[in-house]
Scaffold this motif. Structure first.
Motif, PDB file in Angstrom:
ATOM      1  N   LYS A  26      36.424 -11.985  16.294  1.00  0.00           N
ATOM      2  CA  LYS A  26      36.094 -11.331  15.021  1.00  0.00           C
ATOM      3  C   LYS A  26      35.546  -9.943  15.281  1.00  0.00           C
ATOM      4  N   ARG A  62      43.115 -11.237   9.531  1.00  0.00           N
ATOM      5  CA  ARG A  62      41.883 -12.028   9.551  1.00  0.00           C
ATOM      6  C   ARG A  62      42.083 -13.331  10.322  1.00  0.00           C
ATOM      7  N   ILE A 113      37.865  -5.878   7.392  1.00  0.00           N
ATOM      8  CA  ILE A 113      38.122  -7.257   7.809  1.00  0.00           C
ATOM      9  C   ILE A 113      37.115  -7.591   8.890  1.00  0.00           C
ATOM     10  N   ASN A 114      36.117  -8.375   8.575  1.00  0.00           N
ATOM     11  CA  ASN A 114      35.008  -8.654   9.499  1.00  0.00           C
ATOM     12  C   ASN A 114      34.463  -7.357  10.096  1.00  0.00           C
TER      13      ASN A 114
END
Lengths: 437, 354
Positions: A342, A334, A67-68
């Motif tokens: 992020k 997210r 996720i990122n």
């Protein structure tokens, strides 16, 4: 000889410990997702594909780079559908590796027990399709997320489908609820009673003692009462038993509707043509195959990294449902990252914010490969459900096919119930409802 | 050496009658209690409290109650979980129906209701014994399962049949941290354990044991079977009921009837058989064996870094655990308490065995 064995054992232990100590030293950001599963016990036939689905999706996210950039770390804990064991798993995993991103407990009983503890521990409880129906009310249940549906919305969708078949009137009809005699099986009763009063049908309640292999007397009663429809609130071994009993007593399978946990491929596969016409409500559209299945097959199963033994499990109802639940958790993380940074791992409290601010648009769902499975929805502080779209799937003798249009629970039915039961809970537990303005 | 009793003379009746007659035992118990009450709260983590220590302490209490009935009085019972359930549901109802009901009164009340229930289901013991009685107590198990799922008043009309306890507090002391919960359970275990220990040393306890060893002979020498058997049922179910209330209120927080299933009854029976029938400390050993060992077994592959699937690890745990039960029963049929007694005896004569 003895000494040698002991020495080897000790060396193994030391090596294991060494690996354990060494590993967390140099590592990128990780997000911990605990997986409570039941791969053993009476509900294992349902639990295994569900657990495989959850793991497959998390593996897919990691294979795509996390996720990122934050990789997901997950750990399974076996509950065997036992509340005490589930509580132990919850305690073991809640503070692990920076805190659990949320528990999908896979059990109504464990959800009840954990709901009491979650506000104190500040860990979200994600119960898509099960759990406490009234926890839709986010003002009272700050930490519970019954996303996408609960037993009340399921029951209401089924009744709507029956209403359609009966051309809009159920006056004088008889509907039997054959349910697993546990909190899980009893959850739909308040709604069905309300529906019965409104639509004028008679509700016959037929409990089946867990695990549900003894149903002879239940089906004799059905034969006696001749209900027009049978709703099945079953799980695990109870479902195939019920279908076989229906077959034996000659009850038409077309008139049987199961809740989503009673509608797994495993449940009817062995009965095959004998179960033809058997209906199940699917939470969203879990009978559908979509891009995500192709991704999982290409990136995991073709490389031999899939969780299930066989790629054939892909596309089964319970497996897809597992993937969908994992996807919702990942999207919550997210969403939280969008707000809190992020590429960072999120605390459980930040994930909770993410769950409360989910905005799944059609574009996003298409991107994720769930476009045909899920319809767009949004969660909010008051509404921890999002949307409760559901469809009916029917067994055609070899697989489940979607046979109805989309349904949504009648707000005038479920909303007063949410309010009433949430208020009751708040009073019993001295919970002060928070303000959402 | 360690257990030398030379020079420890008892010069009064009081000294002769104390629970721990040997100074070393007294010191050991003081150290154990000090460790449990003072040291553990500082060193244990929340996980240790909630997942290990609290279930262990509550199960010890339940095993203690059952041991009085089975180990001391020889009345086999398969309905222990039912008595626990009665305790839990009674305590829940007391709190739900009476405004401002103090927690301790509710817990004790749960125990008292379980006691009445226990006496009622103990009535068959006056006519039948052994396996026949075991089957009669099984009826208690089924009856409570049925009652808790069918009778709406038991769960205060909860729509799902699942109930949950109110926040715990005693006289303004809010018991919300795991450590406080542990201390509450431990304090109850100590008080009830001490009471049980004294009871089995008293005339009542000797009557129980006489009934166990030979009920006809006991009746001949003037022991009233009715009184002895029913008092054992009463005391046992009271303790088991309190344990059940704690299991629901403290350990689970919210529970469904399945929390007190037949499995739990059997587990408790195995606990006292493994721990040692007719021994107070044996109940605690048995609970430790059954609560701690499976957790440990489940974690070992993890610690070793073995890549086992969750299901395999669970099956492995069951297999090893089952094998260990058989092993212990073969090595020492009288239970872990007997192993401890043997160790103690060896220490007494060490280093000159005879």
């Amino acid at each position: 000889m003895m000494f040698k064995k002991v020495a080897i054992a000790a060396a193994c232990v030391a090596a294991g410990m060494g690996a354990l100590v060494a590993s967390p030293a140099v590592q990128a950001q990780e997000q911990f997702v605990p997986l409570l599963v039941y791969r053993t016990g009476q509900f294992a036939p349902l639990g295994i594909p569900w657990a495989d689905g959850k793991q497959d999706y998390l593996k897919l996210v990691n294979a795509k780079g996390g996720i990122n950039g934050v990789k997901i770390k997950f750990e399974e804990c076996e509950t065997a559908y036992d509340t005490a064991k589930g509580v132990e798993c919850y305690e073991r995993l809640k503070n692990k590796d920076g805190g659990a991103s949320g528990f999908d407990t896979q059990s109504t009983g464990i959800t009840f027990a954990v709901t009491d503890k979650a506000p104190g521990d500040k860990v979200p409880v994600v119960t898509p399709g099960y759990g406490l129906s009234q926890s839709v009310d986010g003002k009272v249940f700050e930490w519970n997320f019954p996303l996408l549906g609960n037993y009340w919305t399921a029951a209401d969708s089924i009744i709507q489908d029956i209403l359609k078949k009966e051309k809009g009137s159920l006056k004088g009809k008889k509907i039997a609820l054959v349910y697993h005699d546990s909190p899980y099986g009893k959850e739909p009763i308040p709604l069905l009673e309300k529906r019965a009063a409104k639509d004028g049908f008679e509700l016959i309640k037929l409990p089946v003692t867990a695990p549900g292999v003894e149903q002879k007397s239940t089906w004799l009663q059905i034969r006696q009462n001749r209900p027009d429809y049978v709703l099945l609130w079953s799980a695990g071994v109870m479902t195939p038993t019920a279908v076989r009993e229906a077959q034996a007593t000659g009850y038409p399978r077309e008139k049987m509707y199961a809740v989503w946990w009673g509608g797994s491929d495993h449940d009817v596969k062995d009965i095959g043509a004998g179960a033809k016409g058997y209906n199940t409500v699917t939470i969203h559209n879990t009978a559908e195959s979509d891009k995500v299945h192709a991704d999982v097959k290409a990136m995991l199963y073709d490389k031999g990294q899939g969780t299930a033994k066989d790629a054939k499990e892909l596309g089964q109802l319970a497996h897809t449902r597992g993937m969908m639940i994992a996807m919702l958790q990942v999207e919550a993380i997210r969403t939280a990252q969008d707000k809190y940074g992020k590429g960072k791992s999120m605390t459980p409290e930040q994930v909770r914010w993410g769950l409360e601010n989910l905005n799944m648009t059609q574009e996003r769902l298409n991107e994720l490969g769930f476009g045909k499975i899920i319809r767009p929805f949004k969660t909010s502080c008051e509404n921890h459900l999002g949307a409760d779209w559901a469809r009916i799937a029917t067994w055609d003798g070899s697989k489940f096919k979607v046979t109805s249009d989309w349904y949504q629970a009648d707000k005038s039915m479920v909303d007063p119930l949410y309010k009433e039961f949430a208020e009751k809970y708040a009073k019993e537990k001295n919970v002060k409802a928070r303000s959402c303005s | 050496m360690f257990y030398r009793e030379n020079g420890q003379f008892k010069t009064s009746y009081a000294a002769d009658q104390q629970i721990f007659g040997v100074a070393q035992d007294r010191w050991a118990i003081v150290l154990v209690l000090a460790f449990a009450f003072l040291a553990i709260p500082f060193i244990a983590s929340d996980y240790t409290f909630q997942a290990i220590l609290i279930p262990f302490v509550i199960m010890s209490l339940a095993a203690l109650g059952l041991n009085i009935l089975v180990g001391y009085c020889g009345q086999i019972s398969l309905g222990t979980a039912a008595f626990m359930a009665v305790g839990a549901y009674a305590a829940y109802n007391l709190q739900a129906r009476i405004e401002g009901m103090p927690l301790l009164v509710a817990l004790i009340g749960g125990g008292l209701v379980a006691m009445v229930f226990g006496i009622f289901f103990g009535l068959p013991s006056l006519r039948i014994r052994g396996l026949y009685l075991a089957v009669a107590t099984l009826a208690a198990q089924f009856f409570v399962d049925w009652l808790a799922t069918r009778a709406a008043w038991v769960t205060n009309n909860s729509s799902s049949g699942s109930v949950s306890a109110k926040p715990l507090a005693i006289a303004g002391w809010a018991i919300d941290t795991p450590m406080e919960k542990y201390l509450l359970c431990l304090a109850l275990l100590c008080v009830l354990g001490l009471a049980a220990k004294n009871l089995v040393r008293s005339s009542v306890g000797r009557e129980w044991m006489a009934m166990r060893d030979m009920d006809v002979a006991a009746a001949v020498i003037g022991i009233r079977p009715t009184y002895a058997k029913l008092s054992a049922f009463a005391v046992s179910s009271f303790i088991v009921g309190v344990a059940g209330a704690l299991w629901g209120f403290v350990h689970l927080g919210a529970w469904e009837p399945a929390a007190f299933s037949l499995d739990r009854s059997l587990q408790l029976l195995f606990m006292i058989i493994i721990g040692g029938l007719g021994s107070i400390v044996g109940s605690i050993f048995g609970a430790a064996f059954f609560v701690l060992l499976p957790l440990l077994l489940n974690q070992v592959p993890h610690w070793l870094g073995l890549p086992l699937s969750t299901a395999t690890a669970t099956y492995l745990e069951h297999m090893i655990f089952g094998a260990l039960i058989v092993f212990f029963l073969i090595v020492e049929p009288h239970g872990l308490a007997k192993l401890w007694a043997t160790a103690r005896q060896k220490l007494r004569v060490w280093p000159f065995p005879h």
